[in-house]
Design a protein around this motif. Sequence first.
Motif, PDB file in Angstrom:
ATOM      1  N   GLY A   1    -120.480 -22.150 -16.810  1.00 41.36           N
ATOM      2  CA  GLY A   1    -121.436 -21.387 -17.609  1.00 41.36           C
ATOM      3  C   GLY A   1    -122.803 -22.005 -17.763  1.00 41.36           C
ATOM      4  N   ALA A   2    -123.118 -23.000 -16.951  1.00 37.27           N
ATOM      5  CA  ALA A   2    -124.403 -23.683 -17.066  1.00 37.27           C
ATOM      6  C   ALA A   2    -125.550 -22.807 -16.571  1.00 37.27           C
ATOM      7  CB  ALA A   2    -124.378 -24.986 -16.276  1.00 37.27           C
ATOM      8  N   GLN A   3    -126.748 -23.088 -17.090  1.00 43.68           N
ATOM      9  CA  GLN A   3    -127.977 -22.574 -16.511  1.00 43.68           C
ATOM     10  C   GLN A   3    -128.403 -23.548 -15.416  1.00 43.68           C
ATOM     11  OE1 GLN A   3    -130.992 -21.174 -19.432  1.00 43.68           O
ATOM     12  NE2 GLN A   3    -129.551 -21.923 -20.962  1.00 43.68           N
ATOM     13  N   LEU A   4    -128.739 -23.043 -14.251  1.00 43.08           N
ATOM     14  CA  LEU A   4    -128.970 -23.889 -13.089  1.00 43.08           C
ATOM     15  C   LEU A   4    -130.422 -23.842 -12.641  1.00 43.08           C
ATOM     16  CD1 LEU A   4    -125.816 -22.883 -11.011  1.00 43.08           C
ATOM     17  CD2 LEU A   4    -126.082 -24.857 -12.526  1.00 43.08           C
ATOM     18  N   VAL A   5    -130.939 -25.009 -12.280  1.00 41.63           N
ATOM     19  CA  VAL A   5    -132.226 -25.130 -11.607  1.00 41.63           C
ATOM     20  C   VAL A   5    -131.932 -25.842 -10.292  1.00 41.63           C
ATOM     21  CG1 VAL A   5    -134.584 -26.021 -11.691  1.00 41.63           C
ATOM     22  CG2 VAL A   5    -133.443 -25.283 -13.811  1.00 41.63           C
ATOM     23  N   LEU A   6    -132.055 -25.112  -9.191  1.00 44.01           N
ATOM     24  CA  LEU A   6    -131.629 -25.622  -7.893  1.00 44.01           C
ATOM     25  C   LEU A   6    -132.840 -25.966  -7.040  1.00 44.01           C
ATOM     26  CD1 LEU A   6    -128.766 -23.066  -7.145  1.00 44.01           C
ATOM     27  CD2 LEU A   6    -128.713 -25.169  -8.526  1.00 44.01           C
ATOM     28  N   LEU A   7    -132.887 -27.210  -6.581  1.00 42.16           N
ATOM     29  CA  LEU A   7    -133.997 -27.700  -5.780  1.00 42.16           C
ATOM     30  C   LEU A   7    -133.549 -27.981  -4.356  1.00 42.16           C
ATOM     31  CD1 LEU A   7    -134.801 -28.425  -8.799  1.00 42.16           C
ATOM     32  CD2 LEU A   7    -136.216 -30.235  -7.803  1.00 42.16           C
ATOM     33  N   ASP A   8    -134.390 -27.598  -3.421  1.00 42.08           N
ATOM     34  CA  ASP A   8    -134.204 -27.969  -2.030  1.00 42.08           C
ATOM     35  C   ASP A   8    -135.514 -27.702  -1.311  1.00 42.08           C
ATOM     36  OD1 ASP A   8    -131.413 -28.462  -0.281  1.00 42.08           O
ATOM     37  OD2 ASP A   8    -133.130 -27.791   0.918  1.00 42.08           O
ATOM     38  N   ARG A   9    -135.761 -28.413  -0.226  1.00 45.57           N
ATOM     39  CA  ARG A   9    -136.978 -28.142   0.531  1.00 45.57           C
ATOM     40  C   ARG A   9    -136.816 -26.947   1.458  1.00 45.57           C
ATOM     41  NH1 ARG A   9    -138.856 -33.149   3.747  1.00 45.57           N
ATOM     42  NH2 ARG A   9    -140.465 -31.642   4.262  1.00 45.57           N
ATOM     43  N   ASP A  10    -135.584 -26.463   1.632  1.00 43.14           N
ATOM     44  CA  ASP A  10    -135.312 -25.318   2.491  1.00 43.14           C
ATOM     45  C   ASP A  10    -135.171 -24.065   1.623  1.00 43.14           C
ATOM     46  OD1 ASP A  10    -134.322 -23.401   4.261  1.00 43.14           O
ATOM     47  OD2 ASP A  10    -133.186 -24.874   5.419  1.00 43.14           O
ATOM     48  N   ALA A  11    -136.279 -23.365   1.415  1.00 39.12           N
ATOM     49  CA  ALA A  11    -136.285 -22.204   0.529  1.00 39.12           C
ATOM     50  C   ALA A  11    -135.393 -21.092   1.059  1.00 39.12           C
ATOM     51  CB  ALA A  11    -137.715 -21.692   0.356  1.00 39.12           C
ATOM     52  N   GLU A  12    -135.347 -20.927   2.375  1.00 36.97           N
ATOM     53  CA  GLU A  12    -134.540 -19.853   2.944  1.00 36.97           C
ATOM     54  C   GLU A  12    -133.056 -20.060   2.688  1.00 36.97           C
ATOM     55  OE1 GLU A  12    -135.598 -16.982   4.205  1.00 36.97           O
ATOM     56  OE2 GLU A  12    -137.571 -17.695   3.566  1.00 36.97           O
ATOM     57  N   GLN A  13    -132.599 -21.309   2.818  1.00 37.59           N
ATOM     58  CA  GLN A  13    -131.186 -21.585   2.545  1.00 37.59           C
ATOM     59  C   GLN A  13    -130.866 -21.420   1.059  1.00 37.59           C
ATOM     60  OE1 GLN A  13    -128.532 -22.220   4.688  1.00 37.59           O
ATOM     61  NE2 GLN A  13    -130.051 -21.508   6.176  1.00 37.59           N
ATOM     62  N   LEU A  14    -131.793 -21.807   0.198  1.00 41.29           N
ATOM     63  CA  LEU A  14    -131.585 -21.580  -1.231  1.00 41.29           C
ATOM     64  C   LEU A  14    -131.383 -20.096  -1.517  1.00 41.29           C
ATOM     65  CD1 LEU A  14    -134.117 -23.913  -3.096  1.00 41.29           C
ATOM     66  CD2 LEU A  14    -131.630 -24.052  -3.164  1.00 41.29           C
ATOM     67  N   LYS A  15    -132.276 -19.279  -0.963  1.00 37.49           N
ATOM     68  CA  LYS A  15    -132.186 -17.837  -1.196  1.00 37.49           C
ATOM     69  C   LYS A  15    -130.916 -17.260  -0.579  1.00 37.49           C
ATOM     70  CE  LYS A  15    -137.208 -17.225  -1.291  1.00 37.49           C
ATOM     71  NZ  LYS A  15    -138.388 -16.644  -0.581  1.00 37.49           N
ATOM     72  N   LYS A  16    -130.576 -17.730   0.604  1.00 36.39           N
ATOM     73  CA  LYS A  16    -129.392 -17.212   1.286  1.00 36.39           C
ATOM     74  C   LYS A  16    -128.124 -17.458   0.480  1.00 36.39           C
ATOM     75  CE  LYS A  16    -126.643 -17.892   5.508  1.00 36.39           C
ATOM     76  NZ  LYS A  16    -126.568 -18.619   6.814  1.00 36.39           N
ATOM     77  N   HIS A  17    -127.984 -18.662  -0.050  1.00 33.74           N
ATOM     78  CA  HIS A  17    -126.738 -19.024  -0.725  1.00 33.74           C
ATOM     79  C   HIS A  17    -126.712 -18.649  -2.205  1.00 33.74           C
ATOM     80  CE1 HIS A  17    -125.167 -21.068   2.757  1.00 33.74           C
ATOM     81  NE2 HIS A  17    -126.229 -21.854   2.836  1.00 33.74           N
ATOM     82  N   PHE A  18    -127.885 -18.676  -2.869  1.00 35.14           N
ATOM     83  CA  PHE A  18    -127.886 -18.549  -4.327  1.00 35.14           C
ATOM     84  C   PHE A  18    -128.842 -17.487  -4.851  1.00 35.14           C
ATOM     85  CE2 PHE A  18    -127.390 -23.185  -3.255  1.00 35.14           C
ATOM     86  CZ  PHE A  18    -126.017 -23.225  -3.402  1.00 35.14           C
ATOM     87  N   GLY A  19    -129.406 -16.676  -3.963  1.00 33.76           N
ATOM     88  CA  GLY A  19    -130.414 -15.711  -4.383  1.00 33.76           C
ATOM     89  C   GLY A  19    -129.937 -14.716  -5.428  1.00 33.76           C
TER      90      GLY A  19
END
Length: 231
Positions: free
Chosen positions: A27-45
């Motif tokens: 139930g946490a609020q998440l702030v996800l960092l990565d230099r690969d914006a596309e992979q962030l969006k793909k997996h967690f968008g």
Amino acid sequence: MSAPVVMITGAAGQLGAAVVQRFHDQGAQLVLLDRDAEQLKKHFGGLARTELLEADLLAREALGQRVHAVLGPAGRVDVLCHLAGGFHMGEPVHATPASAWDFMMNLNAASFINVAAAVVPRMQAQRAGRIVAVGAGAGLKGGAQMGAYSASKSALMRLVEAMSAELRDTGINVNCVLPSTLDTPANRAAMPDADPARWVAPAALAEVIAFLASDAARAIHGALVPVYGRV
């Protein structure tokens, strides 16, 4: 009580996916960092309670600005999971190119300092926080053709110990997990003759990270926790 805010670096990787799932299930609020914006969006968008932040952990000033923009001047960070890092091997120490040395030290050690600069002052103001970094069993002892990698992970582990000593009296716990080989598709492809059943499943490592980020680990400071799988 509001849900804890958990910041995860290197979130787009295999371990990142497991750690994200673990904290999201809690139930946490998440702030996800990565230099690969596309992979962030793909997996967690489409993931609820989640902010995605494209960030270069080696650009300290820009990183601090991005974190400030997402969290605001008084936003909390209750947990920092620093998963970002990398691996390099191949040369003996005497033939290690400066580029390989700099790459490893920046990615595995300087990145931790930079993200800490963006997060620790918030935790100090809160007088509470949990920081968990990912070291490596290989950081405990040098291995052939792994000098730069082993040294950089050892440097990270020393930073964790130092930061723990600096922050423990302000209610902040700083600890580190030391995995052996992770069971990922990339490692299976690189080592086809190995037995991945003896490696560490990302979900299993995520459980240890979540424990160190929990109140159950409130008395643990500066620990280097081995997570070696079925060795």
